[in-house]
Design an enzyme around this catalytic site. Sequence first.
Site, PDB file in Angstrom:
ATOM      1  N   ASP A  38     -57.859 -94.938 -16.166  1.00 52.96           N
ATOM      2  CA  ASP A  38     -57.753 -93.657 -16.537  1.00 52.96           C
ATOM      3  C   ASP A  38     -56.451 -93.246 -17.105  1.00 52.96           C
ATOM      4  OD1 ASP A  38     -58.520 -90.843 -16.137  1.00 52.96           O
ATOM      5  OD2 ASP A  38     -57.639 -90.937 -14.043  1.00 52.96           O
TER       6      ASP A  38
ATOM      7  N   GLU B   2     -54.817 -91.990 -22.440  1.00 51.98           N
ATOM      8  CA  GLU B   2     -54.875 -91.304 -23.580  1.00 51.98           C
ATOM      9  C   GLU B   2     -53.606 -91.676 -24.442  1.00 51.98           C
ATOM     10  OE1 GLU B   2     -55.642 -89.749 -20.922  1.00 51.98           O
ATOM     11  OE2 GLU B   2     -57.903 -90.193 -21.459  1.00 51.98           O
TER      12      GLU B   2
ATOM     13  N   ASP C 127     -63.275 -85.080 -17.324  1.00 49.84           N
ATOM     14  CA  ASP C 127     -63.225 -84.149 -16.428  1.00 49.84           C
ATOM     15  C   ASP C 127     -63.982 -82.998 -16.724  1.00 49.84           C
ATOM     16  OD1 ASP C 127     -61.559 -85.868 -14.924  1.00 49.84           O
ATOM     17  OD2 ASP C 127     -59.631 -84.804 -15.354  1.00 49.84           O
TER      18      ASP C 127
HETATM   19  O1  MIG Z   1     -55.020 -86.343 -13.166  1.00 51.48           O
HETATM   20  O2  MIG Z   1     -57.580 -90.364 -10.353  1.00 51.48           O
HETATM   21  O3  MIG Z   1     -60.661 -88.139 -15.172  1.00 51.48           O
HETATM   22  O4  MIG Z   1     -62.035 -89.111 -13.034  1.00 51.48           O
HETATM   23  O5  MIG Z   1     -60.832 -88.813 -10.626  1.00 51.48           O
HETATM   24  C1  MIG Z   1     -56.295 -86.607 -12.710  1.00 51.48           C
HETATM   25  C2  MIG Z   1     -57.886 -88.935 -10.172  1.00 51.48           C
HETATM   26  C3  MIG Z   1     -56.546 -88.120 -12.733  1.00 51.48           C
HETATM   27  C4  MIG Z   1     -58.632 -87.849 -14.007  1.00 51.48           C
HETATM   28  C5  MIG Z   1     -59.889 -88.679 -14.066  1.00 51.48           C
HETATM   29  C6  MIG Z   1     -60.733 -88.341 -12.784  1.00 51.48           C
HETATM   30  C7  MIG Z   1     -60.024 -88.964 -11.620  1.00 51.48           C
HETATM   31  C8  MIG Z   1     -58.663 -88.323 -11.382  1.00 51.48           C
HETATM   32  N1  MIG Z   1     -57.656 -88.541 -12.727  1.00 51.48           N
END
Ligand code: MIG
Length: 818
Positions: free
Chosen positions: A429, A432, A505
């Site tokens: 995650d 980016e 999200d």
């Molecule tokens: O700032 O890890 O898209 O699926 O549950 C949020 C917490 C960070 C974003 C992800 C989401 C995940 C969440 N993450």
Amino acid sequence: MAESEKKEEIASEVLTEETLDNIQHVNNPVLDVPAIEKKYLGKPTSYVKSNNAFIFSDGKASVEVKVFADEIIRVRLAPQSSFLDDFSYALKKDLDLHPTSFSLEETDDAYLVKTAVVVCRIQKADFLVVFENVEGKVFNADHKPLHWEENVDFGGYYVYCTKKATADEAFFGLGDKSSNLNLRGRRFSNWNSDTYGFGFNQDPLYKTIPFYIGVTGGDAYGIFFDNTFKTFFDFAAEKNDRTSYWSEGGEMQYYYIHGPQMMDVVKRYHDLTGTHYMPPLWAIGYHQCRWSYYPEANVRDVADQFRKRQIPCDAIYLDIDYMDGYRCFTWNKRYFPDPKKMIADLAANGFKTVVMIDPGIKVDEDYWVFKEGKENRYFCRRGDDYFMEGYVWPGRCQFPDYTNPKVREWWGTLYRGLVEDGVAGVWNDMNEPAVFGRGTFPGDVRHYYEGFRGSHRKAHNIYGMQMVRSTYDGLKKLQRNKRPFTITRAAYAGTQRYSSVWTGDNIATWEHLRIGILQLQRLSVSGLSFCGTDIGGFTGEPDGELYTRWMQFGVFSPFMRVHSAGDTRDREPWSFGPEWEAICKKFIELRYKLLPYIYTAFWRQHKYCEPILRPIALLEQEKASNLQREEEFAFGHNILVSPVLNPGQQSKIVYLPEGDWYYYFDNTIYHGGQELQIDTPLDKMPIFVRAGSVIPEYPVMQYTGEKHIDALRLNIYFGERRQDSDLYIDHGDTFAYEQSVYNEKHFIVEGKKDCLTVMQNQEGLYNERFDTYKIYFIGLPFNVNKIDVDGVSISVLRDEDNMPYFSVEKEFRKLTIA
Ligand code: MIG
């Protein structure tokens, strides 16, 4: 605490001098800057040949036209005649492309680079590049010569290409964009961004897939603009007669990919960028996720509930809270005192455990990952070689430079502990990369870029891809060649070689259900077939109806996972009450029945480059420029679905493509090539099976591999057109398929008024554990008198529900019933 509050709390620590600098920079008033003059190619005056390429020059600038295959030609521009390093993260290793032949022909007004299929015409008067088929039909033509602009920000060039757009031209592709399927009339940019709660038409989003498909006059071609800087696309938006794409840096470098079928364009794009590896079978089951399930008792309880309620599930996810202070590769021992034991118990109960890993490494001298990274200079640095820091969940963090193969190798080894603990899959995650407060890294951050070096401007869009590549490679080694399961939020073209993706999200609204359906179809034709949405919506609260309708769509999402933000109510299939639970259970069971069909679709993607989700425009290309039913799609080769998109919806209009189709729930047959009104009670959705298809079916299992299959069920749908179907079977989790240890079966069904034949042939070295097929015929228009299998008569049997079926040796070659 709500996610936004948590973020703000951490972001408030972020105002260091460095960030203030950036803010001041952003706030500087734009003074009266005169427009920068663009430079255009002049007339081509000469050319040289070099291997498969021709380099044309106007005396100063050069254009390389390189023939990759009969249908794939690359065009590159060098404003000062020096081309940049010919390196791409997007292309697969060992590209195996060759034209059968090609030549250059010079006429009075053009140079013609010809393959057996395509003519690339370079016009002498103006250097316009035109792609035609050998019959002379223009597929794609420049509107202006290639042009550029001295890049006032940091040297190099801004590079531009402007193509003609015909009046009926429609555009598809471009990855995860949250817009209608046909991109015409819209502008987009690619800059991987953490876009929590994004909206319809919001842009950019998480992924950069600079590849689009144009359909004009019923014929399709593709353009892949392989440039990792921030890129821009305008699909006949500014001016109705042109489509442009450009970049803030790097090289104008694009591949023209010939069709004329959209399916072939997508396949050829895969020939360049690779396909998805075969995922383990369990990865295409149902997955339950949450931000976050903790402590251990909670995880165990959710798992037990699934088994108690007999709702199938293959995987459970641990989001960031399993870590110790959000330190990657550690466990919070208060919540998870004995992770190995917990994971083993879950595994014994048929659950795989998937955990999250983010790129941000906490600055903490007592944390081995930070220490190793720091000592070896594995973290990204600024232009002055000073380390780069940003705030994410752990607080102050540094970030590995995954564009360095050494760093990727190291990162891959960090998973050792988790793999030893029994973790089966990894979720990457925030890659980016996302940084609280400032969005992402400053532009001057240096990247190794495989030795070619570059700033973050160049590396930003491939950062996430290289992270998950390193995860994939690491897991593959650590899991002793068991297929890894990886999922990533950020991606660049080619990421399918290393990972599945989700759309980030989203929001628990009906609009977002629709957006998700568009995004997954788009991802599928953009190379990323193993894709899914957060079923139910990440943020916000769905009611039982929305959750259930979304679950129905989830059955037909290549990746099927429920996930939700930390501040939302429970989201398990039973959380909305028994009425909804029963429907969700029925649909999750449907997913498990269809697993052999779905697994076959993944194989067809891996081996034959076929997208798993296929928009109507791909099935019937002449519909492309006037696409009416955007939310309808084919799931694999033989199933068509049209998810329900509105609350309280009693019925919906469905377009059926040409041919005959069976409504899945009662086998009513409908003629295609028309729109129909289909009832949509809550426990059903429009699902249609193509006449003539063979749909393999597993018995319902609580998780993949739970039951041994003695006889594989095949549902054969009568049809009068000769129809192909496939079935793929292998071990389910090894790489033996690379040595042909698999079994690929091919069926051809052909019906007449009074008889039906089914032919089978197969290839591969795998011997499945079942010996027979249990064959059910659907829609036979005649009474059965005689059944013949390879010259031997057999008779009809009755199953426990008194349904007629035939038991047939799995090796049969020809089956005739009359
Ligand atoms: O700032 O890890 O898209 O699926 O549950 C949020 C917490 C960070 C974003 C992800 C989401 C995940 C969440 N993450």
